[in-house]
Scaffold this active site. Structure first.
Site, PDB file in Angstrom:
ATOM      1  N   GLN A  42     -35.529  26.680  -2.976  1.00 34.21           N
ATOM      2  CA  GLN A  42     -36.369  27.725  -2.395  1.00 34.21           C
ATOM      3  C   GLN A  42     -36.939  28.673  -3.438  1.00 34.21           C
ATOM      4  O   GLN A  42     -37.880  29.420  -3.140  1.00 34.21           O
ATOM      5  CB  GLN A  42     -35.583  28.527  -1.349  1.00 34.21           C
ATOM      6  CG  GLN A  42     -35.228  27.694  -0.119  1.00 34.21           C
ATOM      7  CD  GLN A  42     -34.524  28.547   0.915  1.00 34.21           C
ATOM      8  OE1 GLN A  42     -33.322  28.720   0.849  1.00 34.21           O
ATOM      9  NE2 GLN A  42     -35.276  29.086   1.861  1.00 34.21           N
ATOM     10  N   HIS A  91     -27.453  24.766   7.191  1.00 37.27           N
ATOM     11  CA  HIS A  91     -28.862  25.018   6.876  1.00 37.27           C
ATOM     12  C   HIS A  91     -29.108  24.906   5.363  1.00 37.27           C
ATOM     13  O   HIS A  91     -30.078  24.273   4.923  1.00 37.27           O
ATOM     14  CB  HIS A  91     -29.242  26.408   7.397  1.00 37.27           C
ATOM     15  CG  HIS A  91     -30.656  26.798   7.148  1.00 37.27           C
ATOM     16  ND1 HIS A  91     -31.589  26.914   8.145  1.00 37.27           N
ATOM     17  CD2 HIS A  91     -31.305  27.111   5.987  1.00 37.27           C
ATOM     18  CE1 HIS A  91     -32.753  27.277   7.616  1.00 37.27           C
ATOM     19  NE2 HIS A  91     -32.608  27.402   6.302  1.00 37.27           N
ATOM     20  N   GLU A  92     -28.215  25.498   4.566  1.00 40.04           N
ATOM     21  CA  GLU A  92     -28.433  25.497   3.111  1.00 40.04           C
ATOM     22  C   GLU A  92     -28.221  24.098   2.510  1.00 40.04           C
ATOM     23  O   GLU A  92     -28.957  23.696   1.613  1.00 40.04           O
ATOM     24  CB  GLU A  92     -27.545  26.530   2.413  1.00 40.04           C
ATOM     25  CG  GLU A  92     -27.764  27.980   2.866  1.00 40.04           C
ATOM     26  CD  GLU A  92     -29.227  28.403   2.941  1.00 40.04           C
ATOM     27  OE1 GLU A  92     -30.042  27.905   2.147  1.00 40.04           O
ATOM     28  OE2 GLU A  92     -29.552  29.223   3.823  1.00 40.04           O
ATOM     29  N   GLY A 105     -28.685  33.352   3.354  1.00 44.45           N
ATOM     30  CA  GLY A 105     -28.410  32.185   2.525  1.00 44.45           C
ATOM     31  C   GLY A 105     -29.653  31.789   1.764  1.00 44.45           C
ATOM     32  O   GLY A 105     -30.774  32.146   2.150  1.00 44.45           O
ATOM     33  N   HIS A 120     -31.278  22.037   2.866  1.00 43.16           N
ATOM     34  CA  HIS A 120     -32.318  22.306   1.864  1.00 43.16           C
ATOM     35  C   HIS A 120     -32.155  21.393   0.643  1.00 43.16           C
ATOM     36  O   HIS A 120     -33.140  21.002   0.019  1.00 43.16           O
ATOM     37  CB  HIS A 120     -32.253  23.765   1.387  1.00 43.16           C
ATOM     38  CG  HIS A 120     -33.035  24.720   2.232  1.00 43.16           C
ATOM     39  ND1 HIS A 120     -34.399  24.626   2.406  1.00 43.16           N
ATOM     40  CD2 HIS A 120     -32.659  25.806   2.947  1.00 43.16           C
ATOM     41  CE1 HIS A 120     -34.827  25.611   3.191  1.00 43.16           C
ATOM     42  NE2 HIS A 120     -33.777  26.341   3.536  1.00 43.16           N
ATOM     43  N   CYS A 164     -35.802  30.604   8.623  1.00 44.64           N
ATOM     44  CA  CYS A 164     -35.695  30.152   7.234  1.00 44.64           C
ATOM     45  C   CYS A 164     -36.672  30.971   6.402  1.00 44.64           C
ATOM     46  O   CYS A 164     -37.823  31.147   6.801  1.00 44.64           O
ATOM     47  CB  CYS A 164     -36.052  28.665   7.142  1.00 44.64           C
ATOM     48  SG  CYS A 164     -36.025  28.047   5.440  1.00 44.64           S
ATOM     49  N   LEU A 165     -36.218  31.466   5.253  1.00 38.71           N
ATOM     50  CA  LEU A 165     -37.091  32.260   4.390  1.00 38.71           C
ATOM     51  C   LEU A 165     -38.301  31.450   3.921  1.00 38.71           C
ATOM     52  O   LEU A 165     -39.320  32.026   3.555  1.00 38.71           O
ATOM     53  CB  LEU A 165     -36.306  32.775   3.173  1.00 38.71           C
ATOM     54  CG  LEU A 165     -35.172  33.756   3.492  1.00 38.71           C
ATOM     55  CD1 LEU A 165     -34.354  34.041   2.234  1.00 38.71           C
ATOM     56  CD2 LEU A 165     -35.718  35.044   4.095  1.00 38.71           C
TER      57      LEU A 165
HETATM   58 NI    NI Z   1     -33.849  27.979   4.795  1.00 37.51          NI
END
Ligand code: NI
Length: 166
Positions: free
Chosen positions: A51, A130-131, A46, A134, A88-89
């Site tokens: 991000q 999670h997304e 995701g 953000h 998380c990226l």
């Molecule tokens: Ni994330």
């Protein structure tokens, strides 16, 4: 399409509440395509627009059934409990067991302006929550216990100092 660098903690764009987007247009389509390509390249399941440094309410994800996007997603229902090793990226190479509701349902629109609803449990439920987090400027660090968060922030600060010194 293009692959964008992923912003990482403590980049301030990750702490902002993202702005709603209007109707789909060519620019928005390119953003969605770039986000999907960047997500797969990472690789991740995701990605939210902040991000890649774009503070807009757009998410993409692939929880195993191909790429999807949602504009202006709203988390409208959750239930149950699920403990999952979450990463998380934007906080790369780190995972913490985090408990959240197992099931989540998100409503929004697609690039054609049609209403879309995505729902699911376990990985799907987790990715959706999670997304959407953000887009409110919330990172998984804020979902840790007080003690875990303190430890994580200390480690991340040390790493940043080492990078700076190196
Ligand atoms: Ni994330």
């Amino acid at each position: 399409m293009a692959i964008f660098p992923i912003r990482t903690y403590p980049d301030p764009v990750l702490r902002l509440a993202a702005a709603p987007v209007g109707a789909g247009n060519a620019e928005l389509r390119r953003l969605v395509d770039d986000m999907i390509e960047t997500m797969y390249a990472a690789p991740g399941v995701g990605l939210a627009a902040p991000q890649i440094g774009v503070s807009l309410r757009v998410i993409v994800f692939d929880a195993g059934e191909g790429p999807h996007h949602v504009l202006n997603p709203v988390l409208e229902a959750t239930s149950g409990e699920y403990l999952y090793e979450e990463g998380c990226l934007s906080v790369p190479n780190r995972y913490w067991p985090i408990e959240r509701p197992a099931y989540a349902r998100v409503r929004g629109t697609d690039l054609k302006g049609r209403e879309v609803v995505y729902e699911g449990e376990e990985l799907m439920g987790r990715v959706l929550q999670h997304e959407v987090d953000h887009l409110e400027g919330v990172l998984l660090l804020q979902r840790l216990s007080r003690r875990e968060r303190k430890e994580a922030l200390r480690e991340l600060r040390l790493e940043a100092m080492e990078r700076g010194a190196g």
